[in-house]
Design an enzyme around this catalytic site. Structure first.
Site, short mmCIF file in Angstrom:
data_model
loop_
_atom_site.label_atom_id
_atom_site.label_comp_id
_atom_site.label_asym_id
_atom_site.label_seq_id
_atom_site.Cartn_x
_atom_site.Cartn_y
_atom_site.Cartn_z
N THR A 133 -19.61 3.07 11.79
CA THR A 133 -20.27 2.74 10.44
C THR A 133 -21.24 1.62 10.63
O THR A 133 -20.73 0.51 10.81
CB THR A 133 -19.21 2.58 9.48
OG1 THR A 133 -18.37 3.85 9.32
CG2 THR A 133 -19.88 2.56 8.12
N HIS B 132 -17.68 7.80 15.66
CA HIS B 132 -18.88 7.12 15.18
C HIS B 132 -18.68 5.46 15.02
O HIS B 132 -17.30 5.11 14.98
CB HIS B 132 -19.21 7.60 13.96
CG HIS B 132 -18.27 7.41 12.61
ND1 HIS B 132 -17.12 8.07 12.72
CD2 HIS B 132 -18.10 6.35 11.96
CE1 HIS B 132 -16.40 7.78 11.73
NE2 HIS B 132 -16.89 6.56 11.15
N HIS C 168 -17.18 -1.19 15.05
CA HIS C 168 -16.30 -0.79 15.49
C HIS C 168 -16.28 0.89 15.72
O HIS C 168 -16.88 1.33 14.61
CB HIS C 168 -15.09 -1.14 15.27
CG HIS C 168 -14.65 -0.72 13.91
ND1 HIS C 168 -14.87 -1.33 12.75
CD2 HIS C 168 -13.91 0.48 13.38
CE1 HIS C 168 -14.51 -0.78 11.61
NE2 HIS C 168 -13.88 0.32 11.97
N THR D 210 -13.51 3.57 15.05
CA THR D 210 -11.99 3.90 14.60
C THR D 210 -11.64 4.97 15.52
O THR D 210 -12.05 6.02 15.77
CB THR D 210 -11.92 4.25 13.39
OG1 THR D 210 -12.49 3.10 12.32
CG2 THR D 210 -10.56 4.33 12.77
P1 A2P Z 1 -15.02 4.42 9.66
O1 A2P Z 1 -14.17 4.54 10.69
O2 A2P Z 1 -15.60 5.47 9.28
O3 A2P Z 1 -15.70 3.07 9.75
P2 A2P Z 1 -11.00 0.44 5.14
O4 A2P Z 1 -11.69 -0.83 5.32
O5 A2P Z 1 -11.91 1.35 4.21
O6 A2P Z 1 -9.79 0.06 4.80
O7 A2P Z 1 -11.23 1.11 6.45
C1 A2P Z 1 -11.06 0.59 7.62
C2 A2P Z 1 -11.39 1.36 8.69
O8 A2P Z 1 -10.75 2.76 8.92
C3 A2P Z 1 -13.01 1.82 8.71
O9 A2P Z 1 -13.67 1.59 9.91
C4 A2P Z 1 -12.93 3.12 8.10
O10 A2P Z 1 -13.92 4.06 8.30
C5 A2P Z 1 -11.65 3.53 8.81
N1 A2P Z 1 -10.96 4.53 7.64
C6 A2P Z 1 -10.68 4.28 6.19
N2 A2P Z 1 -10.06 5.30 5.81
C7 A2P Z 1 -9.91 6.28 7.01
C8 A2P Z 1 -9.20 7.67 6.95
N3 A2P Z 1 -8.53 8.15 5.96
N4 A2P Z 1 -9.30 8.40 8.11
C9 A2P Z 1 -10.15 7.74 8.98
N5 A2P Z 1 -10.51 6.40 9.07
C10 A2P Z 1 -10.58 5.81 7.96
#
Ligand code: A2P
Length: 223
Positions: free
Chosen positions: A157, A155, A69, A71
């Site tokens: 991940t 992006h 996904h 975010t």
């Molecule tokens: P990303 O968008 O880079 O993939 P987690 O599993 O660590 O709780 O994170 C859930 C999702 O939210 C992941 O997709 C993650 O990164 C994004 N995410 C986690 N923490 C943050 C943050 N502080 N700011 C922005 N996106 C975040």
């Protein structure tokens, strides 16, 4: 009587449809397989392994996330700043469950993360929260990040190395874009998919010749 507040999700974002996930995973895994065989990459192998001469299998090195996904807003169930305001935006409410086509224009690989850069359209940018690009960015990098166009952090991940959280992918991407803007590109290698650039400290950036598109649904996610 006070009504119970609706609960906020972990995050909002564009989720790739299942059939798209397979296609994107295949294409990006092929790239990883090729990358770790390149001489240019091997020259900088110690930035991944901590030792020269040691080999690395990038497909094993990165752990895959559960659901691919992009975010838009990390809400942390309401603990993140601006979570409630974002969830209440008209554009957010009316976009839920709608289809969007994302365009991936580049791939990044660093010792920490593997990710796909997403180029947002004008419509998609309306769902990109103000200030999201610079959230959690190190003070030293802030001026460079503020000079980048809105949505530069967008992006998907694709993988993280052991012990690294997904939030790192966006930060790695911003660092790479800032270095590029300052003309800090190193070695360049032409690959089938596009031009691969080295940006010091184990950072690699592949500009795709043809963007990879992916069909997605905008929705919220809670664990
Ligand atoms: P990303 O968008 O880079 O993939 P987690 O599993 O660590 O709780 O994170 C859930 C999702 O939210 C992941 O997709 C993650 O990164 C994004 N995410 C986690 N923490 C943050 C943050 N502080 N700011 C922005 N996106 C975040």
């Amino acid at each position: 009587t006070k009504q119970k507040e609706p609960e906020l999700p972990l995050f909002f974002g564009w989720f790739l449809l299942p059939e798209e996930v397979e296609r994107i995973k295949c294409a990006t895994m092929d790239f990883l397989k090729t990358l770790d065989t390149l001489e240019a990459f091997k020259e900088h192998i110690s930035e991944f392994t901590g030792e020269a001469e040691k080999e690395v299998d990038l497909e094993q090195y990165f752990q895959n996330p559960l659901q691919l996904h992009c975010t838009t807003k990390f809400c942390d169930y309401g603990k993140a700043e601006g979570a409630k305001e974002y969830a209440e935006l008209q554009v957010v409410k009316e976009s839920l469950a709608k289809s969007y086509e994302l365009s991936v224009t580049a791939l990044i690989v660093t010792p920490r993360t593997f990710g796909a850069r997403v180029a947002l359209t004008e419509t998609q940018l309306k769902l990109w929260p103000e200030g999201a690009d610079k959230e959690g960015v190190a003070p030293a990098l802030l001026p460079s990040v503020e000079a980048l166009p809105a949505g530069s952090r967008a992006h998907v991940t694709l993988g993280c190395s052991a012990g690294v959280d997904a939030v790192q992918t966006g930060l790695d991407l911003l660092e790479i874009l800032a270095l590029q803007k300052d003309g800090k590109e190193g070695t360049q290698v032409e690959m089938d998919l596009g031009t691969l650039t080295y940006l010091s400290e184990g950072r690699w950036f592949l500009t795709l010749r043809e963007p990879i598109t992916a069909d997605t649904t905008f929705t919220s996610f809670s664990d």
